[in-house]
Motif scaffolding. Structure first.
Motif, PDB file in Angstrom:
ATOM      1  N   ALA A 257       0.851  -1.181   0.000  1.00  0.00           N
ATOM      2  CA  ALA A 257       0.000   0.000   0.000  1.00  0.00           C
ATOM      3  C   ALA A 257       0.884   1.226   0.000  1.00  0.00           C
ATOM      4  N   GLY A 258       0.525   2.218  -0.821  1.00  0.00           N
ATOM      5  CA  GLY A 258       1.355   3.401  -0.905  1.00  0.00           C
ATOM      6  C   GLY A 258       0.604   4.599  -1.424  1.00  0.00           C
ATOM      7  N   THR A 259       1.315   5.690  -1.584  1.00  0.00           N
ATOM      8  CA  THR A 259       0.698   6.935  -2.021  1.00  0.00           C
ATOM      9  C   THR A 259       0.458   6.968  -3.520  1.00  0.00           C
ATOM     10  N   ARG A 260       1.142   6.082  -4.277  1.00  0.00           N
ATOM     11  CA  ARG A 260       0.984   6.077  -5.734  1.00  0.00           C
ATOM     12  C   ARG A 260       0.126   4.918  -6.211  1.00  0.00           C
ATOM     13  N   GLN A 261       0.355   3.734  -5.647  1.00  0.00           N
ATOM     14  CA  GLN A 261      -0.428   2.586  -6.071  1.00  0.00           C
ATOM     15  C   GLN A 261      -0.419   1.510  -5.002  1.00  0.00           C
ATOM     16  N   ARG A 274       2.263 -37.536  -9.395  1.00  0.00           N
ATOM     17  CA  ARG A 274       2.708 -37.022 -10.690  1.00  0.00           C
ATOM     18  C   ARG A 274       1.893 -35.826 -11.163  1.00  0.00           C
ATOM     19  N   LEU A 275       0.920 -35.401 -10.380  1.00  0.00           N
ATOM     20  CA  LEU A 275       0.069 -34.277 -10.767  1.00  0.00           C
ATOM     21  C   LEU A 275       0.419 -33.045  -9.948  1.00  0.00           C
ATOM     22  N   SER A 276       0.604 -31.928 -10.628  1.00  0.00           N
ATOM     23  CA  SER A 276       0.832 -30.664  -9.931  1.00  0.00           C
ATOM     24  C   SER A 276      -0.153 -29.625 -10.445  1.00  0.00           C
ATOM     25  N   VAL A 277      -0.551 -28.729  -9.556  1.00  0.00           N
ATOM     26  CA  VAL A 277      -1.493 -27.654  -9.869  1.00  0.00           C
ATOM     27  C   VAL A 277      -0.890 -26.359  -9.354  1.00  0.00           C
ATOM     28  N   ASN A 278      -0.924 -25.318 -10.170  1.00  0.00           N
ATOM     29  CA  ASN A 278      -0.474 -24.015  -9.683  1.00  0.00           C
ATOM     30  C   ASN A 278      -1.459 -22.949 -10.116  1.00  0.00           C
ATOM     31  N   THR A 279      -1.620 -21.968  -9.265  1.00  0.00           N
ATOM     32  CA  THR A 279      -2.534 -20.876  -9.556  1.00  0.00           C
ATOM     33  C   THR A 279      -1.972 -19.582  -8.998  1.00  0.00           C
ATOM     34  N   SER A 280      -2.360 -18.471  -9.587  1.00  0.00           N
ATOM     35  CA  SER A 280      -1.895 -17.167  -9.115  1.00  0.00           C
ATOM     36  C   SER A 280      -2.974 -16.132  -9.354  1.00  0.00           C
ATOM     37  N   LEU A 281      -2.921 -15.079  -8.581  1.00  0.00           N
ATOM     38  CA  LEU A 281      -3.859 -13.967  -8.731  1.00  0.00           C
ATOM     39  C   LEU A 281      -3.146 -12.692  -8.308  1.00  0.00           C
ATOM     40  N   GLY A 282      -3.249 -11.667  -9.114  1.00  0.00           N
ATOM     41  CA  GLY A 282      -2.632 -10.386  -8.795  1.00  0.00           C
ATOM     42  C   GLY A 282      -3.573  -9.245  -9.102  1.00  0.00           C
ATOM     43  N   THR A 283      -3.441  -8.169  -8.371  1.00  0.00           N
ATOM     44  CA  THR A 283      -4.290  -7.001  -8.602  1.00  0.00           C
ATOM     45  C   THR A 283      -3.505  -5.737  -8.283  1.00  0.00           C
ATOM     46  N   ASN A 284      -3.848  -4.644  -8.943  1.00  0.00           N
ATOM     47  CA  ASN A 284      -3.213  -3.361  -8.632  1.00  0.00           C
ATOM     48  C   ASN A 284      -4.197  -2.227  -8.831  1.00  0.00           C
ATOM     49  N   LEU A 285      -3.973  -1.161  -8.088  1.00  0.00           N
ATOM     50  CA  LEU A 285      -4.825   0.022  -8.148  1.00  0.00           C
ATOM     51  C   LEU A 285      -3.951   1.249  -7.958  1.00  0.00           C
ATOM     52  N   ALA A 286      -3.950   2.131  -8.948  1.00  0.00           N
ATOM     53  CA  ALA A 286      -3.189   3.377  -8.865  1.00  0.00           C
ATOM     54  C   ALA A 286      -4.167   4.527  -8.634  1.00  0.00           C
ATOM     55  N   LEU A 760       5.366  11.246  -9.751  1.00  0.00           N
ATOM     56  CA  LEU A 760       6.115  10.009  -9.569  1.00  0.00           C
ATOM     57  C   LEU A 760       6.453   9.727  -8.106  1.00  0.00           C
ATOM     58  N   ARG A 761       6.525  10.748  -7.276  1.00  0.00           N
ATOM     59  CA  ARG A 761       6.908  10.538  -5.880  1.00  0.00           C
ATOM     60  C   ARG A 761       5.941   9.581  -5.194  1.00  0.00           C
ATOM     61  N   SER A 762       6.476   8.648  -4.418  1.00  0.00           N
ATOM     62  CA  SER A 762       5.623   7.700  -3.706  1.00  0.00           C
ATOM     63  C   SER A 762       6.315   7.204  -2.448  1.00  0.00           C
TER      64      SER A 762
END
Length: 801
Positions: A257-261, A274-286, A760-762
């Motif tokens: 969490a920050g002043t820019r985003q 022998r089975l592998s599962v991978n998952t990911s989730l990302g989010t951003n807010l400026a 740009l400052r953050s």
């Protein structure tokens, strides 16, 4: 018909390779298979008995002394090497300030797993020359064909996005808009070795979709072999994200969490049997912040001065789900689906003087990008070490929309609204097959064929402006690698690509083009005394224009400085020569290279004067400007004054000169440079502090110049929760709110100046937590490396943060 013939050819190669494999072929038959195992160990200091984290371990075959696997220890000194075939090995362990230690290890088909237990290493003033660990963790790895920037080891990345990460990668230069260049040349950006429909529309926007916390490393490939698609005059950038195949359950959570985003990222991997599962989730807010924009367009009859602001916000998310299954030791099937969505925009207004007559423009812009990529990959290996056959398919669907609402307010006259919308679609279908054949222990042949089928459409409010564009690419390659002597290695190859383009613009303007190109490549490397390496390489590359450059949609979000793409652009072709040298001196890393590049039909933004509504305006579009010749060099160095203190710096310089064949004009010769410096120090007890600074020189184009860019930052981080988590604080440009960048473009009759103040400052805080253990494996993936991507930020009309 062409697509059917190409598909038939690919399937033919598939079955031919099947027939050529030894008995037991594709999972059936008589050959006995052996499931691979793993080697585990714990590395401790011989005196303190404390774990050695980030020690580098190489697994070397005892018969031929070839490295077959490797990794680094975790914070507890533990190491696991997966997918190890039964054999006899030497385990080489090294870390800065310690003696190199060799341990004999054997695995068998009946006992493929070997837990060595605890290995003690003792301190020494000598350093293993091949170990590239600086300070608390290796940030830069210099490999024979690429340089790797380990983003997860750089604490100053927390709270940023992929664009912020790119700005600190050696040899790359990134301006404030997100334009990425590699030693002054265009690049192809891949995610985990794969293309993305969103990248094909806009690299700068796609990079801002990825939180920095999701990035494991960035690979910079300056001399790709013929095995790669020929895209990228400067080379290839491959972003590796934090996802893997692992035994058991592992994952990580990151929040900033920050002043820019603000960013969030979650990664989870699970493997059972022998089975592998991978998952990911990302989010951003400026956050929405004001960016001041000043523009001045001067033509022989009109002087337009604009002073205003845009207040843009940005939000996005991305995710993935992958499955991987080993049928046995020789057959593997994997599939992965990725999705993302990103939007930015907001209100703005500008005071306008047209020949000293006051007006006002009130605007609201909304741009959205979404994409889905689905891959299916099959890989077959054999008992013959290094032999591999694979077949892969990929479906990619991308969408981008541009909506804007302008009101031009003229005092004592009235308001003049302008509302427009554009929907762009980019669909790609890819199939490829590759085969690697070790002819002898020192000679390897790689071959493959590939087909890419693209359809790009742009639908506007005005039906007459619709754009439909098809691009089909068929390619085949062969690469031969061999040892010329004990110290000289050679890898040479040839790639052939046929491109067929058809389309229509504005309902009646046909587009038809096809061309055939050969792309040779060769790299020769020699091992010198003192663990130094010298290499020389040559390759030919191509840059095909993508949707961003081709889309003829007229963007009038700034009514006096409109912009549009050019559907008649030709591809760039470049020839590249590079001489490189790398060495390790008592733990210090030095990498230097000089290069020459000649690029024909180079694509650049281009301004020209147009007259609409009895007002002279300046239109920005794209053209094949001419032929560019570039000379340059790059030097990277890393030094450790103390075991936990790392200093590193990179300096790159390249010339810019373009000759326009039509006008017989030259831009003149100019020098572009970029500087990067970083200092990281570990205070002990989990505390780490880092500083960095970046300087990009003014950038030249055939018509203009953009100001230099300077920014800097710092971070401090503390390990918590038994080193499984960390909490930190970071800042970017703390002493200046705005980064002021001016761009001036001129023609014989037109002058255009854009003066932008980017906020740009953050300041920000970040938290990360890892659970389980991440053990990485690699899978063969599709790489579409053949389309010139947008190096500009946002759909040609707005200012973003």
């Amino acid at each position: 018909m062409k697509k059917l013939l190409l598909l038939t050819l690919i399937l033919g190669i598939f079955f031919t390779a099947h027939a050529q494999f030894p008995s037991g072929g594709f999972g059936g038959g008589q050959k006995k298979t052996t499931v691979t195992g793993r080697i585990t160990a714990t590395i401790l200091d011989s005196l303190t008995k404390k774990p050695i984290d980030y020690a580098t371990v190489s697994l070397i075959n005892a018969k031929d002394n070839k490295s077959v696997n490797g990794g680094v220890t975790d914070e507890k000194g533990k190491l696991t090497l997966q997918n190890v075939s039964p054999d006899s090995y030497k385990l080489m362990i090294g870390f800065m300030g310690y003696k190199t230690k060799s341990v004999l290890v054997t695995t068998t088909p009946s006992k493929p797993d070997n837990n060595i237990g605890t290995i003690y290493i003792s301190s020494s003033e000598n350093t293993l020359a091949d170990v590239q660990v600086q300070g608390t963790k290796a940030v830069i790895e210099n490999k024979i064909d690429r340089m790797v920037y380990n983003a997860e080891a750089d604490g100053t990345n927390a709270g940023g996005d992929a664009t912020d990460v790119m700005r600190k990668v050696p040899m790359l230069s990134v301006d404030i808009n997100g334009n990425v260049q590699l030693r002054g040349g265009a690049v192809r950006v891949l995610i985990n070795g794969k293309p993305s429909g969103t990248m094909a529309s806009s690299v700068a926007d796609a990079l801002k979709m990825i939180p920095a916390e999701q990035i494991k490393s960035v690979e910079v490939i300056t001399s790709p072999s013929a095995k790669y698609d020929a895209e990228g005059s400067g080379g290839i950038i491959n972003i590796i994200t934090k996802k893997s195949n692992a035994q058991g359950v592992s994952g990580s959570v990151n929040a900033s969490a920050g002043t820019r985003q603000n960013n969030g990222a979650f990664n989870l991997t699970a493997k059972t049997g022998r089975l592998s599962v991978n998952t990911s989730l990302g989010t951003n807010l400026a956050y929405a912040q004001n960016s001041r924009v000043i523009m001045n367009n001067i033509t022989p009859t009109t002087n337009i001065y604009q002073d205003g602001y845009s207040k843009w916000s940005r939000s996005g998310y991305n995710g993935s789900l992958g499955l991987d299954y080993d049928f046995n030791a020789y057959n593997n099937l994997s599939t992965n689906i990725k999705f993302n969505r990103f939007s930015n925009g907001g209100p703005g207004e500008s005071d306008i003087l047209i020949n000293q007559v006051a007006q006002k423009n009130i605007s609201d812009m909304d741009m959205a990008f979404s994409n889905m990529d689905w891959n299916v990959d099959y890989k077959k290996t054999s008992k013959k070490e290094g032999e591999e056959f694979s077949i892969s398919g990929q479906l990619s669907q991308g969408r981008n929309t541009t909506d804007y609402n302008n009101i031009l307010r003229i005092p004592n006259v009235g308001d003049f609204p302008d509302i427009r919308s554009n929907l762009g679609k980019n669909n790609e279908y890819t199939i490829q097959t590759d085969y690697v054949l070790p002819i002898t222990k020192k000679t390897t042949l790689e071959t493959g064929i590939k087909g890419i089928f693209r359809n790009i459409t742009s639908n506007n409010d005005e039906v007459a402006q619709d754009f439909d564009y098809n691009q089909d690419v068929a390619s085949a390659y062969g690469v031969l690698g061999f040892d010329l002597t004990k110290k000289i290695k050679v890898k040479g190859g040839l790639r052939a690509e046929y491109t067929d383009i058809t389309g229509v613009f504005a309902g009646s303007l046909p587009i038809k083009n096809d061309y055939f190109n050969l792309f040779p490549s060769v790299i020769i490397s020699q091992t010198l005394k003192g663990n130094s390496t010298l290499k020389i390489s040559y390759n030919r590359r191509v840059q095909r224009p993508s949707l961003f450059y081709l889309n003829p949609f007229r963007n009038n979000s700034n009514p006096f400085s409109p912009s549009e793409g050019n559907p008649n652009l030709a591809p760039e072709l470049s020839d590249n020569i590079e001489l490189g040298y790398s060495t390790f001196i008592k733990g210090s890393v030095i990498n230097a290279s000089v290069f020459y590049r000649r690029t024909g039909n180079i694509i650049e933004s281009f301004i020209r004067e147009i007259n609409e509504d009895n007002v002279d305006k300046v239109l920005t579009t794209y053209r094949n400007i001419g032929t560019a010749e570039t000379f340059g060099f790059n030097v990277f160095g890393s030094y450790n004054p103390k075991p936990k203190w790392t200093l590193m710096a990179n300096i790159g310089l390249n010339t810019y000169e373009v000759n326009n064949e039509l006008t017989n004009q030259s831009s003149g010769t100019f020098a572009n440079y970029n500087l990067f410096a970083r200092s990281a120090y570990g205070f002990g007890k989990g505390w780490n502090f880092e500083l960095f600074g970046v300087v990009n020189s003014p950038r030249r184009t055939f018509q203009g110049k953009t100001d230099a860019m300077i920014f800097y930052g710092a971070s401090i981080k503390k390990e918590v929760l038994k080193k499984k988590g960390s909490i930190g604080f970071n800042t970017l440009n703390p002493f200046n709110r705005d980064l002021n960048i001016k761009t001036i473009n001129t023609t014989a009759t037109t002058y255009q100046k854009t003066d932008i103040y980017y906020p740009l400052r953050s300041f920000g805080v970040n938290f990360s937590y890892s659970f389980g253990k991440l053990k990485f494996t690699e899978k063969k993936k599709i790489k579409n490396d053949d389309v010139k991507q947008d190096q500009q930020q946002g759909g040609m009309g707005g200012v973003q943060q």
